[in-house]
Design a protein around this motif. Structure first.
Motif, PDB file in Angstrom:
ATOM      1  N   ALA A  38       0.855  -1.192   0.000  1.00 24.00           N
ATOM      2  CA  ALA A  38       0.000   0.000   0.000  1.00 24.00           C
ATOM      3  C   ALA A  38       0.888   1.238   0.000  1.00 24.00           C
ATOM      4  O   ALA A  38       2.019   1.199   0.508  1.00 24.00           O
ATOM      5  N   VAL A  39       0.380   2.309  -0.594  1.00 24.00           N
ATOM      6  CA  VAL A  39       1.089   3.597  -0.555  1.00 24.00           C
ATOM      7  C   VAL A  39       0.104   4.664  -0.115  1.00 24.00           C
ATOM      8  O   VAL A  39      -1.030   4.724  -0.617  1.00 24.00           O
ATOM      9  N   TYR A  40       0.515   5.470   0.855  1.00 21.51           N
ATOM     10  CA  TYR A  40      -0.307   6.574   1.352  1.00 21.51           C
ATOM     11  C   TYR A  40       0.415   7.887   1.098  1.00 21.51           C
ATOM     12  O   TYR A  40       1.653   7.936   1.141  1.00 21.51           O
ATOM     13  N   GLU A  41      -0.377   8.943   0.895  1.00 24.83           N
ATOM     14  CA  GLU A  41       0.198  10.289   0.918  1.00 24.83           C
ATOM     15  C   GLU A  41       0.006  10.793   2.346  1.00 24.83           C
ATOM     16  O   GLU A  41      -1.129  10.860   2.835  1.00 24.83           O
ATOM     17  N   ARG A 121       6.638   4.503  -9.521  1.00 28.68           N
ATOM     18  CA  ARG A 121       5.503   5.421  -9.650  1.00 28.68           C
ATOM     19  C   ARG A 121       5.410   6.421  -8.490  1.00 28.68           C
ATOM     20  O   ARG A 121       5.161   7.603  -8.715  1.00 28.68           O
ATOM     21  N   PHE A 122       5.665   5.943  -7.273  1.00 32.29           N
ATOM     22  CA  PHE A 122       5.410   6.815  -6.119  1.00 32.29           C
ATOM     23  C   PHE A 122       6.681   7.317  -5.422  1.00 32.29           C
ATOM     24  O   PHE A 122       6.607   8.204  -4.574  1.00 32.29           O
ATOM     25  N   THR A 127      14.335   5.535  -7.760  1.00 33.53           N
ATOM     26  CA  THR A 127      14.577   4.650  -8.914  1.00 33.53           C
ATOM     27  C   THR A 127      15.309   5.390 -10.044  1.00 33.53           C
ATOM     28  O   THR A 127      15.470   4.849 -11.130  1.00 33.53           O
ATOM     29  N   GLU A 128      15.780   6.609  -9.756  1.00 29.52           N
ATOM     30  CA  GLU A 128      16.350   7.456 -10.819  1.00 29.52           C
ATOM     31  C   GLU A 128      17.632   6.869 -11.422  1.00 29.52           C
ATOM     32  O   GLU A 128      17.996   7.229 -12.540  1.00 29.52           O
ATOM     33  N   SER A 129      18.324   5.966 -10.693  1.00 29.96           N
ATOM     34  CA  SER A 129      19.580   5.403 -11.229  1.00 29.96           C
ATOM     35  C   SER A 129      19.380   4.028 -11.848  1.00 29.96           C
ATOM     36  O   SER A 129      20.353   3.377 -12.228  1.00 29.96           O
TER      37      SER A 129
END
Ligand code: SAM
Length: 287
Positions: A38-41, A121-122, A127-129
């Protein structure tokens, strides 16, 4: 767990404690073949990733954990070239490892591809590298991958796993550590996230004993703060194949050609200081 006032809460029953973050909304939820993600803001901690109800990382403070899992072990090895990360699907540890220009190849082996896709995605900053040609992202069981690894082929193994339950349970065993021993080169080092020194001393003591049983010559636990993890105080345990852990490359830390937000030579030295209760419990092995 979410209550009616929109707090995400992780309860630690065995410690009679809980940690909560106020959230604005749920951004994502799915059940994979391995776990629920799960991902929360949140209101103040950016995005929060939760696996099986346990906090994994927040945008605001994941740098503490990722830097402490990557840099101390890399600056302890005299010349790390080939590195493997078991777990670590959010790619934050991978990003830190790739900051070391002398590292030639990094294999990240997470059992669950969905963790990486969700992180892309979040948590895009982590994950930029991933497109770095030195990095290979593999989706496989780390226990099996290490068992099948070419002998003496890895300088460093970083175990960035979930807690020792479910698919990660086998990553905290003497059998797994024996296979790590075989996969490491001479002078090779392993580091594993080792839970809270305040809440999980039995896990750390069990790990150290299993590492010794597997043949590792020396172990050393690093301590660092981690606001969102149970007790707010976390650890990582290093082990060296065939010699003492030894000093780290302080001059190289000072001259590092990349930025960190937490890690530096003084933080490294301080993280190696062993609390009295820890020293008493582990005796000589913790120094
Ligand atoms: N920082 C986190 C913590 O300590 O809470 C760990 C983050 S990372 C997301 C943990 C990863 O370990 C997960 O993505 C999970 O899929 C992976 N994992 C668990 N068991 C595994 C195994 N046997 N092989 C490879 N990866 C595994």
């Amino acid at each position: 767990m979410l209550d009616e006032k929109d707090w995400f809460t992780e309860v630690v029953d065995t410690a009679g404690s809980a940690f909560s973050l106020r959230i604005r909304r749920k951004l994502h939820a799915e059940q994979t073949p391995y776990q629920s993600i799960a991902v929360y803001e949140t209101e103040h901690f950016g995005n929060l990733m939760v696996i099986d109800g346990f906090t994994m990382l927040s945008s605001r403070e994941n740098f503490l954990y990722h830097e402490m899992l990557a840099h101390p072990v890399l600056f302890t090895h005299p010349a790390p070239r080939r590195v493997c990360i078991i777990g670590g699907g959010d790619c934050g540890t991978l990003r830190e490892v790739l900051k070391h220009p002398d590292v030639d190849q990094v294999w990240q082996v997470d059992i669950d591809e969905r963790v990486t896709r969700v992180a892309e995605r979040f948590f895009p900053e982590l994950t930029e590298s991933n497109a770095d040609p030195r990095a290979q992202l593999l989706f496989d069981d780390g226990i099996r991958w290490i068992r099948d690894a070419e002998p003496a082929s890895l300088d460093i193994i970083i175990i960035d796993s979930t807690d020792p339950v479910g698919p990660a349970e086998g990553l905290f065993t003497a059998d797994f550590y024996r296979n790590c021993m075989a996969a490491l080169t001479e002078g090779g080092l392993l580091v594993q996230q080792s839970e809270s020194p305040l809440y999980h001393m039995d896990i750390i003591a069990g790990m150290v004993s299993d590492l010794k049983e597997a043949g590792f010559s020396d172990t050393r636990t690093l301590f660092f703060p981690q606001a969102i993890y149970p007790s707010g105080w976390w650890s990582a345990t290093m082990a060296r194949k065939d010699r003492a852990i030894g000093d780290f490359r302080r001059a190289d830390v000072d001259a590092r050609p990349f930025e960190t937000r937490y890690y530096n030579a003084d933080i490294h030295a301080g993280a190696l200081a062993q609390p009295e209760f820890f020293r008493r419990r582990l005796g000589g092995s913790a120094r």
